[in-house]
Design an enzyme around this catalytic site. Structure first.
Site, PDB file in Angstrom:
ATOM      1  N   GLU A  16     -11.160  -5.665  16.826  1.00  0.00           N
ATOM      2  CA  GLU A  16     -10.077  -6.636  16.955  1.00  0.00           C
ATOM      3  C   GLU A  16     -10.588  -7.986  17.448  1.00  0.00           C
ATOM      4  O   GLU A  16     -10.107  -9.034  17.036  1.00  0.00           O
ATOM      5  CB  GLU A  16      -8.994  -6.103  17.902  1.00  0.00           C
ATOM      6  CG  GLU A  16      -8.240  -4.889  17.376  1.00  0.00           C
ATOM      7  CD  GLU A  16      -7.209  -5.241  16.317  1.00  0.00           C
ATOM      8  OE1 GLU A  16      -7.109  -6.419  15.951  1.00  0.00           O
ATOM      9  OE2 GLU A  16      -6.509  -4.328  15.851  1.00  0.00           O
TER      10      GLU A  16
ATOM     11  N   ASP B  63      -8.475   0.506   6.018  1.00  0.00           N
ATOM     12  CA  ASP B  63      -8.039  -0.579   5.141  1.00  0.00           C
ATOM     13  C   ASP B  63      -8.980  -1.778   5.054  1.00  0.00           C
ATOM     14  O   ASP B  63      -9.438  -2.164   3.975  1.00  0.00           O
ATOM     15  CB  ASP B  63      -6.634  -1.033   5.531  1.00  0.00           C
ATOM     16  CG  ASP B  63      -6.474  -1.280   7.032  1.00  0.00           C
ATOM     17  OD1 ASP B  63      -7.445  -1.102   7.783  1.00  0.00           O
ATOM     18  OD2 ASP B  63      -5.349  -1.664   7.456  1.00  0.00           O
TER      19      ASP B  63
ATOM     20  N   GLU C  14       6.439   1.973   9.301  1.00  0.00           N
ATOM     21  CA  GLU C  14       5.006   2.232   9.455  1.00  0.00           C
ATOM     22  C   GLU C  14       4.558   3.379   8.551  1.00  0.00           C
ATOM     23  O   GLU C  14       3.506   3.303   7.934  1.00  0.00           O
ATOM     24  CB  GLU C  14       4.676   2.540  10.920  1.00  0.00           C
ATOM     25  CG  GLU C  14       4.865   1.361  11.862  1.00  0.00           C
ATOM     26  CD  GLU C  14       3.782   0.304  11.738  1.00  0.00           C
ATOM     27  OE1 GLU C  14       3.646  -0.284  10.644  1.00  0.00           O
ATOM     28  OE2 GLU C  14       3.069   0.084  12.722  1.00  0.00           O
TER      29      GLU C  14
ATOM     30  N   GLU D  74       1.484  -7.535   5.400  1.00  0.00           N
ATOM     31  CA  GLU D  74       0.701  -7.097   4.245  1.00  0.00           C
ATOM     32  C   GLU D  74       1.411  -7.213   2.898  1.00  0.00           C
ATOM     33  O   GLU D  74       0.796  -7.604   1.892  1.00  0.00           O
ATOM     34  CB  GLU D  74       0.219  -5.658   4.470  1.00  0.00           C
ATOM     35  CG  GLU D  74      -0.940  -5.522   5.430  1.00  0.00           C
ATOM     36  CD  GLU D  74      -0.538  -5.656   6.886  1.00  0.00           C
ATOM     37  OE1 GLU D  74      -1.434  -5.859   7.738  1.00  0.00           O
ATOM     38  OE2 GLU D  74       0.680  -5.557   7.182  1.00  0.00           O
TER      39      GLU D  74
END
Length: 567
Positions: A106, A254, A347, A368
């Site tokens: 992150e 991802d 989610e 997204e």
């Protein structure tokens, strides 16, 4: 389905005729400033805004996360003044010598999101500094205060890569390094989501250390794929054993696939493209069912979870970058049908049951699907994707808006709210939504508001920068490939000149301080081609009469795509 598509197109055409795109952009600007000003008024300097109680909270280390994540969005919206103010504020206040445990993954993507200081965001802000009207150092973009901040932050992450395999630990303390008790298990994305930022940093600064560790991690991960070509979800970075063997394109995996594609584009790298194409063959063979992508066992290919995760909605946009439009369009329509069912993406969504999954009913205003709509609209011109943008704008305004910002939707079925506004709402969701409705934006290679679509940079202003072709990292921070080539060539030219001077001095027999290790100016720590010789090392001597300047090559930059004589 065909008739429904026609009705959507006609209704959207009528809306667009009545309300020009500029009116939607203004609504999106208002959305951004309602959230941004609410954060400044109620939560700064905390990491995030709590929009239901109108206060703030530190979620990852008290680095004013939301402010850093929103920095380049300010410029996307055209606010140079606030960009300059925030960039100067960060230079004066951010300190990475802090006893904080930071998520390596992150921290990288956001320039420090969660737990440190967003250095992907810092790199982007550095590259946009010229367009923002900031005072630039000579040689920019190969130097600058925000670049030095990003380099400082990145060096704090390097101890995490000191493993037997080169794959990084998931967490590192910014002051003390990796804890002796740190777990060696991390997610796949946590190993494979570094090449964009680390290669950018290496090529801007001339220090190859960052790109080298990112490539070593990618190659180590590549070697662990199963016999049928899939990777799992969590891996032990010391033993290379898979701990979670679910294979898919969603959470935990991802951005690994995303960075193989975008890294191949930005760096013109055939190795990265080859890796992705091999994975994609396995993904299409084992995980794709009726244009949905399921989770399967990585060794057998048997279905383990027949669910759609909202994080997977980036996939149609990624496919569009490779020209796989037919598949991308069909998958997007599947995902869009879920949005229309709930007014947002839960989610987890059970594909067989057509409903949410227990305890995964929330929508934290993720970007997204909007991101994919932006890419697909750019690729096809189909106004269906603008309809998704309108739906998203209306849903977020109607459901998530509070007097102090926008709140996470706790349950998409009854639209209960949760007391949190994650920083990616300003970094990604609003940015992609705005760019969807601004086809002439400079990030698309267009000319807006009379501004030039490119700018000069490098020594003597010899580089063409910002002409388009920006590559977004997984946190929507734009990176300019042209800047990488500009600084890389600058570094090579200087090295060739130094090599020539050294070879001439050796040929003439003159004493030369460049030839001794003790007197040579030290290169940056970890630089792959240092001017100084190591003990016992022999320099490869070029022909004494070779030209110190780069040999002639046909180099063109078209919308940010750089072509060389090797293309």
């Amino acid at each position: 389905l065909f008739h429904a598509h026609i009705l959507i197109a006609v209704s959207l055409l009528l809306i667009m005729l009545k309300y020009p795109a500029s009116s939607f952009r203004q609504r999106i600007r208002s959305m951004f400033y309602h959230a941004y000003n609410s954060y400044l008024d109620n939560a700064f300097p905390y990491d995030e805004l709590r929009p239901l109680t109108c206060d703030g909270q530190d979620t990852w280390g008290s680095f004013s996360l939301t402010l850093i994540d929103a920095l380049d969005t300010l410029l996307v919206l055209g606010n140079q003044t606030e960009f300059q103010r925030v960039a100067s504020l960060l230079q004066d206040t951010i300190d990475f010598d802090t006893d904080v445990n930071a998520s390596v993954f992150e921290t990288n993507i956001r320039g420090t999101k969660k737990q440190s200081v967003w250095w992907g965001g810092l790199l982007s802000a550095h590259l946009l500094s010229g367009r923002a009207g900031m005072e630039l150092e000579p040689g920019w973009p190969c130097s600058g205060p925000l670049l030095r901040m990003a380099e400082d932050a990145a060096r704090k992450l390097l101890p995490a890569f000191q493993t037997a395999t080169g794959m990084p630990y998931g967490t590192v303390n910014l002051l003390k390094g990796v804890s002796p008790t740190e777990t060696s298990v991390t997610c796949t994305a946590g190993v494979g989501t570094f090449i964009l930022e680390f290669a950018t940093l290496s090529r801007l600064t001339g220090d190859a250390t960052f790109e080298n560790v990112a490539r070593r991690a990618l190659r180590a991960l590549w070697k662990t794929k199963s016999d049928i070509g899939l990777v799992g979800n969590h891996i032990d970075v010391q033993s290379q054993k898979w701990v979670a063997q679910d294979a898919g394109i969603g959470a935990g995996v991802d951005s690994y696939f995303e960075y193989l594609v975008k890294g191949a584009i930005m760096l013109q790298d055939e190795e990265l493209l080859h890796m992705f194409l091999e994975y994609d063959r396995a993904i299409q063979n084992y995980t794709r069912f009726d244009d949905w992508y399921l989770w399967v066992q990585m060794h057998k290919g048997t279905v383990s979870m027949p669910v759609f995760q909202s994080l997977e909605a980036f996939w149609p946009g990624l496919q569009s970058l490779l020209g796989n439009l037919d598949s991308a369009v069909r998958t997007f329509q599947n995902y869009y049908s879920v949005w229309r069912q709930f007014g947002g993406l839960p989610e987890f969504y059970s594909i067989p049951q057509g409903s949410t999954v227990d305890k995964r009913e929330g929508y934290p205003l993720r970007p997204e699907l909007i991101e994919s709509a932006m890419y697909l609209f750019r690729a096809t011109g189909d106004h269906t994707y603008l309809q998704l943008g309108l739906d998203a704008l209306e849903s977020i305004e109607r459901i998530a808006r509070t007097p102090c910002g926008y709140a996470t939707i706790k349950d998409v079925r009854d639209h209960q709210l949760d007391n949190r506004m994650e920083s990616f709402f300003l970094a990604e969701t609003v940015k992609y939504l705005y760019l969807l409705f601004d086809p002439d934006h400079f990030l698309h290679g267009g000319r807006a508001s009379g501004d030039s679509s490119w700018e000069a940079g490098g020594e003597g202003g010899q580089c063409v920068l910002g002409a388009g072709g920006f590559v977004f990292n997984t946190e929507a921070h734009p990176l300019d490939p042209a800047a990488l080539y500009c600084c890389s060539q600058h570094s090579r030219d200087h090295q060739e000149l130094r090599d020539l001077l050294f070879s001439l001095s050796q040929t003439s027999g003159e004493s030369d301080n460049w030839g001794t290790t003790a007197d040579a100016p030290p290169g940056p720590p970890g630089q792959s081609e240092s001017i100084a010789l190591r003990a016992g090392e022999k320099r490869k001597t070029p022909p004494p009469l070779s030209c110190p300047v780069q040999p002639f090559r046909a180099r063109l930059s078209l919308l940010g795509q750089v072509f060389t004589d090797r293309s």
